[in-house]
Motif scaffolding. Structure first.
Motif, short mmCIF file in Angstrom:
data_model
loop_
_atom_site.label_atom_id
_atom_site.label_comp_id
_atom_site.label_asym_id
_atom_site.label_seq_id
_atom_site.Cartn_x
_atom_site.Cartn_y
_atom_site.Cartn_z
N PRO A 40 57.10 81.40 -1.27
CA PRO A 40 58.19 82.32 -0.89
C PRO A 40 58.27 83.48 -1.89
N PHE A 41 58.53 84.67 -1.34
CA PHE A 41 58.43 85.89 -2.14
C PHE A 41 59.20 86.99 -1.44
N MET A 42 59.80 87.89 -2.21
CA MET A 42 60.46 89.06 -1.63
C MET A 42 60.14 90.26 -2.51
N SER A 43 59.91 91.42 -1.87
CA SER A 43 59.56 92.62 -2.62
C SER A 43 60.05 93.85 -1.87
N THR A 44 60.36 94.89 -2.62
CA THR A 44 60.58 96.18 -1.99
C THR A 44 59.20 96.78 -1.69
N VAL A 45 59.17 97.69 -0.73
CA VAL A 45 57.91 98.26 -0.26
C VAL A 45 57.93 99.77 -0.47
N ARG A 46 56.83 100.31 -0.96
CA ARG A 46 56.72 101.75 -1.14
C ARG A 46 56.00 102.35 0.08
N ASP A 47 56.03 103.65 0.20
CA ASP A 47 55.28 104.33 1.25
C ASP A 47 53.79 104.05 1.05
N GLY A 48 53.13 103.70 2.12
CA GLY A 48 51.70 103.41 2.03
C GLY A 48 51.20 102.74 3.29
N ASP A 49 50.00 102.18 3.21
CA ASP A 49 49.37 101.54 4.37
C ASP A 49 49.42 100.02 4.25
N LEU A 50 49.87 99.38 5.33
CA LEU A 50 49.68 97.94 5.47
C LEU A 50 48.24 97.75 5.93
N ALA A 51 47.54 96.79 5.35
CA ALA A 51 46.18 96.47 5.80
C ALA A 51 46.25 95.09 6.46
#
Length: 86
Positions: A40-51
């Motif tokens: 289990p993990f949580m993170s904020t996401v920056r602008d970019g590409d999901l691969a």
């Protein structure tokens, strides 16, 4: 091969809901990959590409996202993005 349940959601709609091999997420502290069985993990996401990797050996599909959060739990990976293109 175990699969990962992946969902990509924006305020407007559910963009994706599918079983994949792996997803690489552009986190604010750096990119991170998620496979089935990830802790289990949580993170904020920056602008970019999901691969998004559908198989272990295939080329990734890329979806441009802007901001948001990513959560990994026993059900899989959910990315809540402010915007998603693709």
């Amino acid at each position: 091969m175990a699969t990962l349940h992946f969902e990509l959601v924006t305020p407007e709609k559910l963009v994706r809901s599918e079983e994949v091999h792996m997803v690489v997420v552009p986190g604010t502290e750096g990119e991170f990959g998620v496979l089935a069985g990830h802790a289990p993990f949580m993170s904020t996401v920056r602008d970019g590409d999901l691969a998004i990797y559908r198989s272990e050996t295939g080329e990734p599909e890329r979806i441009r996202i802007e901001g948001g959060f990513a959560e990994v739990n026993e059900k899989g990976l959910t990315v809540l993005a402010e915007k998603a293109e693709g």
